[in-house]
Scaffold this motif. Structure first.
Motif, PDB file in Angstrom:
ATOM      1  N   GLN A 102       0.818  -1.263  -0.016  1.00 37.76           N
ATOM      2  CA  GLN A 102       0.011   0.047   0.034  1.00 37.76           C
ATOM      3  C   GLN A 102       0.951   1.384  -0.070  1.00 37.76           C
ATOM      4  OE1 GLN A 102      -3.489   1.813   2.852  1.00 37.76           O
ATOM      5  NE2 GLN A 102      -3.390  -0.368   2.755  1.00 37.76           N
ATOM      6  N   VAL A 131       9.826  -3.418  -3.636  1.00 39.74           N
ATOM      7  CA  VAL A 131       9.490  -1.933  -4.107  1.00 39.74           C
ATOM      8  C   VAL A 131      11.064  -1.886  -4.688  1.00 39.74           C
ATOM      9  CG1 VAL A 131       9.301   0.200  -3.540  1.00 39.74           C
ATOM     10  CG2 VAL A 131       7.972  -1.561  -2.665  1.00 39.74           C
ATOM     11  N   LEU A 132      11.149  -1.515  -6.120  1.00 39.89           N
ATOM     12  CA  LEU A 132      12.316  -1.167  -6.808  1.00 39.89           C
ATOM     13  C   LEU A 132      12.488   0.261  -6.876  1.00 39.89           C
ATOM     14  CD1 LEU A 132      12.219  -4.039  -9.493  1.00 39.89           C
ATOM     15  CD2 LEU A 132      13.298  -4.016  -7.328  1.00 39.89           C
ATOM     16  N   LEU A 186      10.057   4.268  -7.019  1.00 39.65           N
ATOM     17  CA  LEU A 186       8.822   5.123  -6.898  1.00 39.65           C
ATOM     18  C   LEU A 186       8.999   6.388  -7.643  1.00 39.65           C
ATOM     19  CD1 LEU A 186       7.916   4.272  -3.101  1.00 39.65           C
ATOM     20  CD2 LEU A 186       7.277   3.158  -5.098  1.00 39.65           C
ATOM     21  N   ARG A 187       7.975   6.946  -8.221  1.00 37.23           N
ATOM     22  CA  ARG A 187       7.974   8.096  -8.802  1.00 37.23           C
ATOM     23  C   ARG A 187       6.656   8.844  -8.475  1.00 37.23           C
ATOM     24  NH1 ARG A 187      11.146   9.660 -13.204  1.00 37.23           N
ATOM     25  NH2 ARG A 187      10.103  11.838 -13.170  1.00 37.23           N
ATOM     26  N   GLY A 190      13.017  10.979 -10.033  1.00 37.86           N
ATOM     27  CA  GLY A 190      13.838   9.625  -9.670  1.00 37.86           C
ATOM     28  C   GLY A 190      15.078   9.656  -8.839  1.00 37.86           C
ATOM     29  N   ASN A 218      16.578   7.177  -6.396  1.00 34.74           N
ATOM     30  CA  ASN A 218      15.978   5.924  -6.406  1.00 34.74           C
ATOM     31  C   ASN A 218      16.647   4.707  -6.422  1.00 34.74           C
ATOM     32  OD1 ASN A 218      13.103   6.195  -6.320  1.00 34.74           O
ATOM     33  ND2 ASN A 218      12.937   6.812  -8.650  1.00 34.74           N
ATOM     34  N   PRO A 219      17.978   4.365  -6.996  1.00 36.87           N
ATOM     35  CA  PRO A 219      18.628   3.213  -6.785  1.00 36.87           C
ATOM     36  C   PRO A 219      18.936   2.788  -5.483  1.00 36.87           C
ATOM     37  CG  PRO A 219      19.415   4.550  -8.972  1.00 36.87           C
ATOM     38  CD  PRO A 219      18.322   5.402  -8.079  1.00 36.87           C
ATOM     39  N   GLY A 231      15.993   1.887  -3.355  1.00 42.97           N
ATOM     40  CA  GLY A 231      15.595   0.583  -3.728  1.00 42.97           C
ATOM     41  C   GLY A 231      16.343  -0.479  -2.930  1.00 42.97           C
ATOM     42  N   TRP A 288      15.631  -0.539   0.518  1.00 42.80           N
ATOM     43  CA  TRP A 288      14.199  -0.986   0.666  1.00 42.80           C
ATOM     44  C   TRP A 288      14.353  -2.666   0.971  1.00 42.80           C
ATOM     45  CZ3 TRP A 288      10.972  -4.726  -0.594  1.00 42.80           C
ATOM     46  CH2 TRP A 288       9.489  -4.548   0.099  1.00 42.80           C
ATOM     47  N   GLN A 289      15.339  -3.297   0.209  1.00 40.74           N
ATOM     48  CA  GLN A 289      15.340  -4.795   0.136  1.00 40.74           C
ATOM     49  C   GLN A 289      15.879  -5.090   1.462  1.00 40.74           C
ATOM     50  OE1 GLN A 289      14.339  -6.056  -2.606  1.00 40.74           O
ATOM     51  NE2 GLN A 289      14.224  -4.013  -3.651  1.00 40.74           N
ATOM     52  N   LEU A 339       7.460  10.547  -0.997  1.00 42.78           N
ATOM     53  CA  LEU A 339       8.009   9.632  -1.522  1.00 42.78           C
ATOM     54  C   LEU A 339       8.694   8.699  -0.545  1.00 42.78           C
ATOM     55  CD1 LEU A 339       9.456  10.897  -4.789  1.00 42.78           C
ATOM     56  CD2 LEU A 339       7.535   9.362  -4.693  1.00 42.78           C
ATOM     57  N   ALA A 351       8.389   8.525   2.727  1.00 42.81           N
ATOM     58  CA  ALA A 351       7.184   7.806   3.487  1.00 42.81           C
ATOM     59  C   ALA A 351       6.566   6.432   2.619  1.00 42.81           C
ATOM     60  CB  ALA A 351       6.003   8.727   3.784  1.00 42.81           C
ATOM     61  N   ASN A 352       6.426   6.575   1.558  1.00 39.26           N
ATOM     62  CA  ASN A 352       5.830   5.490   0.780  1.00 39.26           C
ATOM     63  C   ASN A 352       6.772   4.078   0.645  1.00 39.26           C
ATOM     64  OD1 ASN A 352       3.195   5.918   0.059  1.00 39.26           O
ATOM     65  ND2 ASN A 352       3.711   7.038  -1.665  1.00 39.26           N
ATOM     66  N   TYR A 353       7.966   4.536   0.631  1.00 35.79           N
ATOM     67  CA  TYR A 353       9.144   3.421   0.577  1.00 35.79           C
ATOM     68  C   TYR A 353       8.989   2.706   2.183  1.00 35.79           C
ATOM     69  CZ  TYR A 353      12.089   4.408  -3.481  1.00 35.79           C
ATOM     70  OH  TYR A 353      12.333   4.540  -4.811  1.00 35.79           O
ATOM     71  N   ARG A 372       6.497   2.803   4.417  1.00 32.83           N
ATOM     72  CA  ARG A 372       5.423   1.921   4.753  1.00 32.83           C
ATOM     73  C   ARG A 372       5.051   0.893   3.938  1.00 32.83           C
ATOM     74  NH1 ARG A 372      -0.360   2.624   4.336  1.00 32.83           N
ATOM     75  NH2 ARG A 372      -0.160   0.633   4.584  1.00 32.83           N
ATOM     76  N   SER A 373       5.815   0.744   2.872  1.00 30.31           N
ATOM     77  CA  SER A 373       5.667  -0.465   2.073  1.00 30.31           C
ATOM     78  C   SER A 373       6.709  -1.494   2.625  1.00 30.31           C
ATOM     79  CB  SER A 373       5.773  -0.286   0.587  1.00 30.31           C
ATOM     80  OG  SER A 373       6.874   0.403   0.155  1.00 30.31           O
TER      81      SER A 373
END
Lengths: 401, 390
Positions: free
Chosen positions: A99, A144-145, A147-148, B36, B39-40, B43, B46-47, B70, B72-74, B76-77
């Motif tokens: 989510q 997750v890889l 997000l944009r 972006g 992002n790398p 990501g 995140w893992q 953004l 926060a989304n990383y 929360r997921s």
């Protein structure tokens, strides 16, 4: 290079790594046609193999990779909670859910929702775009890889009616249409990092049509058809550079379809053309102003082109010259695009009535129906001998084992 | 640096996971930015974070303090992934830590809501027990659920024909309600019970404006044309307008949703531009939001500074359609709104109007210290807060 060879090259690029997959809006090549043969035709209550509730609303189509089905949804009163769900195609069991919070505007017409754009996949990742212009990339296991937030990056890129055009993946580039009345653009995004490869200004006009691929008339390399009210801009997927264009207008709702070497464009009715290249204008094959699709996109099955208006009139035309062959009154209203296989089309109306049409019958014929009794705006998907339909509340599998 | 301080503070208040990379992973996620950027690294982080156990959940929630949306989304997921794995393995969630986290209302409201949902997932009874404590919560979603209990109780009283109890419960609900649908429902019920409701004041809509019109917007030229009010607001001045002299006029709206209608003073015009001006006398300096609803092209200036503008016409309008953060200064603040009408003649393109309210991040009205009384008049004409259009 002969067009036929070009088509073969494009087909190779578009080839599904697994022929049973359905990786984007309207499946293989964006045609809406499955290469499978054994799909349910005689529908009845027993055709429902399973039905699972979804966490939120939506009208995006399911995307299927192997045994995994990916569906997007949105929830909360503001539709600002975005869901990516993964189910087992075989059993309907939920495998995982992630989510996210919307980072862009979530206002949408009541008929649509924030989960309107269909995701796409390159068989390794799933790319999910929402009406809020949130673009999420996850692997098939829910990791997750990247997000944009395209609404964060480009704050006037939104549509108060809701966005719905779907992304497509071309090699290592994700093509994302964000066409609207204000900060309108389409972008090519690196599938590995989410960074822009290119960003191209587009007509300031709301548009819900999804891009399709056509071969370059000279090289056979795939080009992306960007559609909007003024017409088409056909660009290189990796650079965004325009190769050729068409300026005689196009629908902002129903998408074009490419089949058998011909691009069929909803344009003042329907225009059929052979694609162009840099310095090569497209070649008009025919035009018929009586073939006007509404929200649903046209589909080519066998030697016929089909358009569906919102009231439920299915028109069949000869793909060679565009002459209308017959019209069949089905039960509307329709928003979903028909999908099909062999000689049959699946039509699903907004009230959830699934209608199977035998297109080989002299005037076309509805051969069976199944009432799913739910609001269905999204286009069905086909994979593994089954049809997957998402309503505003549930995901349903028809047929298959 | 403020975000880093908050992060460290957050870490101090929660159990910091043992693995050495935790802080660097969090930092990698919190540095994601536009187009972006980062992002790398995010990501990869995140893992790593998603492999954590249940003990890391509150630290991940704490890392959302002051994080961009953004990041926060990383985060929360990653929590989603951990929770799914832990629950599938029949492990428990750190319920006591989550309850402590929720109790700290200075935490990120969305992170607190997520913590609450995790508790509900493993202990619905605990969630039910916590709900009444959220009536005045900074989290819009927690508050909404708490208010809904009051509404449900009021509906029950109404069904039992206990009007006094229903009135009390609905009145209480209105005090705390910030969700527009809940407010609409409660206000309607209270009015049926013959109770006075001042919706513009509840929302914080600005009801008294000076309007001037009309300047040209033929072929949409008005949006990018700086007419005199944009250069200086002189309420005594008049200018050459598109059709006649443009002068400032007083407008006070009684509309429940604060809709200010340019068509009323200037006629049903097309291809025109108008401006609205008002002052907001703030009791104290504080962060606030101007929240605008408008289906025309618009621009908003606050204390002379352009906040934002949007050239979309007749795709729909609703309350809080656009949220514009501002810093109110104590005393007089000025608000100038430009509203452009296009030349479309379809009957659903007649509206040339806007609504604007001043509130905090939770939607609680911030009222000017000299706020005038809400005008008397029809409250329901064009009061629909959500107008879908073709």
């Amino acid at each position: 290079m002969k067009p036929t060879i070009s088509v073969v090259l494009l087909a190779t690029l578009c080839a599904q790594l697994n022929a049973a997959d359905w990786l984007q809006f309207r499946g293989p090549g964006g045609t809406g046609i499955s290469p499978e043969a054994n799909l349910p035709v005689e529908l009845d209550a027993k055709s429902v193999t399973w039905k699972v509730a979804l966490t939120g609303r939506g009208l995006s189509s399911p995307v299927i990779v192997g045994d995994k089905i990916f569906v997007t949804a949105c929830s909360s009163t503001e539709q600002d909670r975005l869901h990516v769900l993964c189910f087992s195609a075989k059993t309907g069991a939920k495998l995982w859910e992630r989510q996210f919070w919307a980072t862009g505007r979530t206002m949408a017409h009541p008929k649509t929702s924030v989960a309107a754009n269909t995701p796409c996949s390159d068989d390794k990742r799933v790319f999910c775009l929402f009406s809020s212009n949130d673009l999420l990339c996850l692997d098939l296991d829910g990791n997750v890889l990247w997000l944009r937030g395209l609404g964060r990056d480009y704050p006037n890129a939104s549509n108060s009616l809701g966005m719905a055009a779907s992304p497509i993946v071309v090699g290592d580039t994700l093509v994302v249409p964000v066409e609207n009345d204000s900060e309108s653009f389409s972008a090519g995004i690196d599938v590995a990092t989410g960074a822009n490869r290119w960003k191209r200004d587009r007509p300031k006009l709301a548009c819900w049509a999804t891009p399709v691929l056509v071969p370059d008339a000279k090289s056979g390399q795939p080009l992306v058809v960007l559609q909007s009210g003024p017409g088409l801009s056909v660009v290189d997927a990796r650079t965004g550079r325009e190769a050729w264009y068409f300026t005689d207008g196009a629908s902002t709702m129903s998408s074009s379809v490419f089949a058998g070497g011909v691009l069929y464009v909803p344009s003042k009715g329907m225009a059929a053309m052979k694609p162009g290249a840099v310095g090569v204008h497209p070649e008009t094959v025919w035009h018929n102003n009586q073939l006007s699709p509404a929200t649903a996109s046209p589909v080519v099955l066998g030697d016929k082109l089909f358009t569906l208006n919102s009231a439920g009139i299915l028109s069949a035309a000869d793909i060679k010259d565009g002459k209308r062959l017959w019209q069949l009154r089905t039960t509307g209203p329709h928003s979903a695009t028909p999908v099909g296989f062999g000689k049959h089309l699946y039509l699903v109306n907004e009230k959830g009535l699934v209608q199977v049409v035998d297109t080989s019958a002299p005037e076309g014929a509805v051969v069976s129906t199944l009432d799913l009794k739910d609001t269905i705006i999204g286009t069905p998907s086909i994979a593994g001998g089954a049809v997957f339909i998402r309503s505003d509340k549930a995901l349903v599998k028809l047929g298959g084992s | 640096m403020k975000p880093l301080c908050l992060l460290l503070l957050g870490s101090a208040l929660t159990t910091v996971p043992a693995h050495a990379d935790f802080k660097s992973d969090i930092a990698a996620i919190r540095q994601v930015g536009g187009e972006g950027k980062g992002n790398p690294q995010a990501g990869t982080a995140w893992q790593s974070l998603a492999k954590g156990d249940a003990k890391s959940i509150t630290s991940l929630l704490a890392a959302m303090d002051d994080a961009n949306d953004l990041a926060a989304n990383y985060l929360r997921s990653a929590v989603d992934a951990i929770v799914d794995r832990e629950l599938a393995a029949k492990h428990t969630l750190p319920q006591a830590d989550l309850e402590k986290f929720i109790a700290d209302t200075k935490r990120n409201p969305r992170a607190r809501r997520l913590a609450y949902e995790l508790i509900v997932r493993v202990s619905p009874a605990t969630g039910e027990k916590l709900l009444p404590t959220f009536l005045n919560d900074p989290s819009v979603e927690l508050r909404r659920d708490a208010v809904q209990r009051l509404i449900d109780a009021a509906d029950k009283a109404l069904a039992a024909q206990d009007k006094a109890a229903a009135t009390k419960e609905f009145s209480n609900a209105l005090t705390y309600a910030r969700d527009e649908a809940q407010i609409k429902k409660v206000a309607g019920e209270l009015r049926k019970l013959e109770q006075p409701v001042d919706l513009p004041k509840h929302f914080g809509f600005l009801t008294h404006w000076k309007l001037i019109g009309s300047f040209d917007n033929t072929k949409l030229v008005g949006f990018d044309t700086a007419y005199p009010p944009e250069k200086a607001v002189d309420l005594a001045a008049s200018y050459d307008g598109k059709l006649e002299k443009a002068r400032w006029v007083d407008v006070a709206t009684a509309n429940d949703y604060g809709m200010v209608d340019f068509n009323k003073p200037f006629g049903d015009l097309k291809g025109v531009t108008g401006y609205a001006f008002t002052e907001f006398n703030a009791a104290t300096a504080l962060p606030a939001e101007l929240r605008l609803g408008c289906k025309n092209g618009w621009k908003v200036w606050f204390n002379g500074k352009l906040l934002f503008g949007r050239d979309e016409y007749h795709r729909g309008a609703r309350i809080d359609q656009y949220r514009l953060p501002v810093e109110l200064k104590a005393g007089k603040n000025t608000i100038l709104v430009k509203v452009c009408q296009n030349e479309d003649v379809k009957d659903w393109t007649k509206e040339w109007e806007f609504q604007l309210r001043v509130c905090d991040a939770s939607g609680t009205a911030i009222l000017a210290k000299d706020r005038p009384a809400t005008p008397k008049g029809p409250t329901t004409a064009k009061a629909d807060s959500k107008k879908g259009t073709k």
